[in-house]
Design a protein around this motif. Sequence first.
Motif, short mmCIF file in Angstrom:
data_model
loop_
_atom_site.label_atom_id
_atom_site.label_comp_id
_atom_site.label_asym_id
_atom_site.label_seq_id
_atom_site.Cartn_x
_atom_site.Cartn_y
_atom_site.Cartn_z
N SER A 133 -0.33 39.36 -36.31
CA SER A 133 -0.21 40.01 -37.62
C SER A 133 1.17 40.64 -37.71
O SER A 133 2.00 40.52 -36.81
CB SER A 133 -1.29 41.08 -37.78
OG SER A 133 -1.00 42.21 -36.98
N SER A 134 1.41 41.33 -38.81
CA SER A 134 2.69 42.01 -39.00
C SER A 134 2.71 43.37 -38.32
O SER A 134 3.68 44.11 -38.44
CB SER A 134 2.97 42.17 -40.50
OG SER A 134 1.95 42.95 -41.10
N HIS B 230 4.42 47.50 -38.28
CA HIS B 230 5.63 46.77 -37.90
C HIS B 230 6.80 47.19 -38.77
O HIS B 230 6.65 47.38 -39.98
CB HIS B 230 5.40 45.26 -38.08
CG HIS B 230 6.57 44.43 -37.71
ND1 HIS B 230 7.13 44.47 -36.45
CD2 HIS B 230 7.30 43.54 -38.42
CE1 HIS B 230 8.15 43.64 -36.40
NE2 HIS B 230 8.28 43.07 -37.58
N ARG B 231 7.96 47.43 -38.12
CA ARG B 231 9.21 47.79 -38.76
C ARG B 231 9.20 49.19 -39.36
O ARG B 231 10.17 49.63 -39.93
CB ARG B 231 9.61 46.78 -39.85
CG ARG B 231 10.10 45.47 -39.27
CD ARG B 231 11.09 44.80 -40.18
NE ARG B 231 12.01 45.73 -40.81
CZ ARG B 231 13.04 46.31 -40.22
NH1 ARG B 231 13.29 46.09 -38.96
NH2 ARG B 231 13.81 47.13 -40.88
#
Length: 302
Positions: free
Chosen positions: A151-152, A273-274
């Motif tokens: 996934s992200s 994420h990020r």
Amino acid sequence: MDRIEAMRAFVTVVSEGTFTRAAERLKISPQLVSKYVSQLETHLGVRLLNRTTRRIHLTEAGTHYHQRAQQVLNDIDDMENQLGNLQAEAQGLLRISAPVSFAIRHMAPLLSEFQKKHPAVGIDLQLNDRKVDILEEGFDIALRIGHLKSSSLIAKRLAPVRLVLCASPAYLEQYGTPRRPEDLREHKYLRYSYMNMDPGHSLQKWLQDSSRENTRGMISNNGDVLIEAAIAGTGIALQPTFIAGSAVKEGKLKVILPEHEPEPMALYAVYAHRQLLASKVRSFIDFIDGFFGEPPYWDRFE
């Protein structure tokens, strides 16, 4: 040419729409912004912007470059901010989602020790066995158990989660001890409704058959209820050792068919994420990593 500054000037011109507004945002002159963009185009050998007296337009090359340049600048900003956050004291409210039974049995000592080390961090712990959307629901971290799909999100593995099939000595004395997976068809199965197990595993087929053919079993979305029912002699349960381990150690439950035990799942800390990690999030992830031991303390019953 400072490529990073030229890249930042180009991205800002695109987002602001004009060289003048980009210059105001960057706190430099419009002439310098124009120079940066021209130098970047010369360096790349392509035109990035078509300029008119009223507005600017991205070329096809400019559109592609803008997407990648924005990503690069985000990465640089994240890296610099994270380095700064390493020096900052962890503080603020940390919102955590965790599975119900795991949190009730194992989270209180963890959170108590964490807050002793980081007194400026408040904790909002929400218990839920469903898969929460951490971005939509505003969580900093979600603890999840299972075999995670790609996934992200970023997933940090924290501990193995072992599954055991178990029943009370009284139940086994009354109904007999299964010797093979197919023997499970004759027994009452206490099924966890969120169980995430390989559908091709040998136990899964016979447990499903037991559920379909024997309506005297039980289904629940809470593992503690099923373990208490197993202790009371109601049937056979397949549950993680972080729930069943203490009852096995005390002799209230016996592990059956250990040679057919499913592959362990795992406990993960999941975060966006990020997303720039605040010091409170990074501190918690660092603290929980290894907290439960290897093997985890709930598996030390044999």
